[in-house]
Design a protein around this motif. Structure first.
Motif, PDB file in Angstrom:
ATOM      1  N   MET A  32    -111.242  33.206 -18.409  1.00  0.00           N
ATOM      2  CA  MET A  32    -111.089  34.589 -17.955  1.00  0.00           C
ATOM      3  C   MET A  32    -112.118  34.884 -16.872  1.00  0.00           C
ATOM      4  SD  MET A  32    -110.161  36.636 -21.474  1.00  0.00           S
ATOM      5  CE  MET A  32    -109.424  38.030 -20.609  1.00  0.00           C
ATOM      6  N   TRP A  34    -113.802  37.947 -13.957  1.00  0.00           N
ATOM      7  CA  TRP A  34    -113.951  39.283 -13.384  1.00  0.00           C
ATOM      8  C   TRP A  34    -114.118  39.138 -11.881  1.00  0.00           C
ATOM      9  CZ3 TRP A  34    -112.509  43.515 -15.496  1.00  0.00           C
ATOM     10  CH2 TRP A  34    -112.718  43.792 -16.857  1.00  0.00           C
ATOM     11  N   TYR A  49    -115.560  32.946 -17.541  1.00  0.00           N
ATOM     12  CA  TYR A  49    -115.748  32.446 -18.899  1.00  0.00           C
ATOM     13  C   TYR A  49    -114.705  31.370 -19.156  1.00  0.00           C
ATOM     14  CZ  TYR A  49    -119.155  35.902 -20.456  1.00  0.00           C
ATOM     15  OH  TYR A  49    -120.295  36.635 -20.617  1.00  0.00           O
ATOM     16  N   GLU A  52    -114.835  30.777 -23.825  1.00  0.00           N
ATOM     17  CA  GLU A  52    -115.783  31.804 -24.282  1.00  0.00           C
ATOM     18  C   GLU A  52    -117.221  31.551 -23.858  1.00  0.00           C
ATOM     19  OE1 GLU A  52    -114.932  32.295 -28.529  1.00  0.00           O
ATOM     20  OE2 GLU A  52    -112.937  31.551 -28.015  1.00  0.00           O
ATOM     21  N   ARG A  54    -119.907  31.436 -20.647  1.00  0.00           N
ATOM     22  CA  ARG A  54    -120.005  31.834 -19.255  1.00  0.00           C
ATOM     23  C   ARG A  54    -120.339  30.610 -18.413  1.00  0.00           C
ATOM     24  NH1 ARG A  54    -124.344  36.163 -17.123  1.00  0.00           N
ATOM     25  NH2 ARG A  54    -123.748  37.171 -19.079  1.00  0.00           N
ATOM     26  N   PRO A  66    -121.337  41.053 -18.501  1.00  0.00           N
ATOM     27  CA  PRO A  66    -120.069  40.668 -19.111  1.00  0.00           C
ATOM     28  C   PRO A  66    -120.240  40.294 -20.577  1.00  0.00           C
ATOM     29  CG  PRO A  66    -120.978  38.801 -17.967  1.00  0.00           C
ATOM     30  CD  PRO A  66    -121.964  39.925 -17.794  1.00  0.00           C
ATOM     31  N   CYS A  68    -117.702  38.207 -23.635  1.00  0.00           N
ATOM     32  CA  CYS A  68    -116.436  37.569 -23.978  1.00  0.00           C
ATOM     33  C   CYS A  68    -116.463  37.206 -25.460  1.00  0.00           C
ATOM     34  CB  CYS A  68    -116.213  36.329 -23.117  1.00  0.00           C
ATOM     35  SG  CYS A  68    -114.591  35.572 -23.332  1.00  0.00           S
ATOM     36  N   LEU A  74    -112.187  40.263 -22.784  1.00  0.00           N
ATOM     37  CA  LEU A  74    -113.299  40.200 -21.841  1.00  0.00           C
ATOM     38  C   LEU A  74    -113.725  41.633 -21.536  1.00  0.00           C
ATOM     39  CD1 LEU A  74    -114.979  38.235 -20.037  1.00  0.00           C
ATOM     40  CD2 LEU A  74    -113.290  38.656 -18.237  1.00  0.00           C
ATOM     41  N   CYS A  91    -109.448  41.794 -13.577  1.00  0.00           N
ATOM     42  CA  CYS A  91    -109.609  40.738 -14.565  1.00  0.00           C
ATOM     43  C   CYS A  91    -108.471  39.734 -14.361  1.00  0.00           C
ATOM     44  CB  CYS A  91    -109.551  41.334 -15.963  1.00  0.00           C
ATOM     45  SG  CYS A  91    -109.516  40.138 -17.315  1.00  0.00           S
ATOM     46  N   SER A  93    -106.864  35.695 -15.867  1.00  0.00           N
ATOM     47  CA  SER A  93    -106.982  34.602 -16.839  1.00  0.00           C
ATOM     48  C   SER A  93    -106.212  33.405 -16.301  1.00  0.00           C
ATOM     49  CB  SER A  93    -106.453  35.008 -18.217  1.00  0.00           C
ATOM     50  OG  SER A  93    -105.043  35.162 -18.204  1.00  0.00           O
TER      51      SER A  93
END
Lengths: 115, 108
Positions: A32, A34, A49, A52, A54, A66, A68, A74, A91, A93
Motif C-alpha cells: 500500500m 500514500w 508499506y 505491513e 514500511r 503513516p 499500517c 492504511l 492511497c 495498493s
C-alpha cells in the motif's frame, strides 16, 4: 468501484489540528502507498508499506505519520500541517512478489485544505 | 533533467482524429511502464501496461522505445469521453516514477 476506498473525501483543517486519513483495500494486495498530488505536479510518493512493513519514506516531514495495522488498512496521521500541504492525497495498493505485475490501483483520494 | 517527462499540453483534438503523445524517461534500467488516465478531480486509473513488444487495446496502442527511452500512447478515432489527463509511470529501482501528465481535450 470499491477496490480501494478512502475517507474522508474532503477535509479542511487548521494548522493546529490533528486529523487522520484512512484507506482500505479489498483487492487482496500486500503493498500500500500514500501519494501527494499537487496541481500540475507529478504524483509524489510519500510512503510505501509492503507486507505491513514500511519500506520507503521519501523524506516526508514528520508532521505526516503513516500507520499500517494490517495489509488491508492504511492511515495517514496529520498534525500541525502547513498551508502548502494542501493537496490531493491518494492511497494505492498493488500486489507484489515474483511474477506480480505490481500495477497500482488508486482510491478516490482525500482533498485536503489547510488553513 | 526530470526522471519522467511529459508534454503538459493541452492537446486540443477534433473528435474522430488520431492523437499521440510521448513520455520520456531518464533511467535506462527502468523495468516496467504504464499509462494511466486521470479525469478532473478523480483518481488515476490504469489504462494499459506497456510491454516491450507494444500492445493494443481497442483504439489505444502503447509502444516502448528502449533505445530512445520513451513510451508512446496512440488514440485512434478519438471520442469526447477520451478527454482527460494521461499520466505515464515508469518503474525504476522498485518505485513508480510519475510524469506530470498530458492534458487531452477532444472537441466536437
Amino acid at each position: 468501484e470499491t477496490g480501494v476506498t478512502q475517507t474522508p473525501r474532503h477535509l479542511v483543517m487548521g494548522m493546529t489540528n490533528k486529523k487522520s486519513l484512512k484507506c482500505e483495500q479489498h483487492l487482496g494486495h500486500n503493498a500500500m502507498y500514500w501519494y501527494k498530488q499537487s496541481a500540475k505536479k507529478p504524483l509524489e510518493l510519500m510512503f510505501v508499506y509492503s507486507l505491513e512493513e514500511r519500506v520507503e519514506n521519501n523524506s516526508v516531514p514528520s508532521r505526516f505519520s503513516p500507520e499500517c495495522p494490517n495489509s488491508s488498512h492504511l492511515f495517514l496521521h496529520l498534525h500541525t500541517l502547513q498551508p502548502e500541504d494542501s493537496a490531493l492525497y491518494l492511497c494505492a495498493s498493488s500486489p507484489i512478489g515474483p511474477g506480480a505485475q505490481e500495477t497500482q490501483y488508486f482510491g478516490p483520494g482525500t482533498r485536503l485544505l489547510v488553513l | 533533467r526530470k526522471e519522467v517527462e511529459q508534454d503538459p499540453g493541452p492537446f486540443n483534438v477534433p473528435e474522430g482524429a488520431t492523437v499521440a503523445f510521448n513520455c520520456t524517461y531518464s533511467n535506462s534500467a527502468s523495468q516496467s511502464f504504464f499509462w494511466y488516465r486521470q479525469d478532473c478531480r478523480k483518481e488515476p486509473k490504469l489504462l494499459m501496461s506497456v510491454y516491450s513488444s507494444g500492445n493494443e487495446d481497442g483504439r489505444f496502442t502503447a509502444q516502448l522505445n528502449r533505445a530512445s527511452q520513451y513510451i508512446s500512447l496512440l488514440i485512434r478515432d478519438s471520442k469526447l469521453s477520451d478527454s482527460a489527463t494521461y499520466l505515464c509511470a515508469v518503474r525504476s529501482n522498485y518505485q513508480l516514477i510519475w510524469g506530470a501528465g498530458t492534458k487531452l481535450i477532444i472537441k466536437p
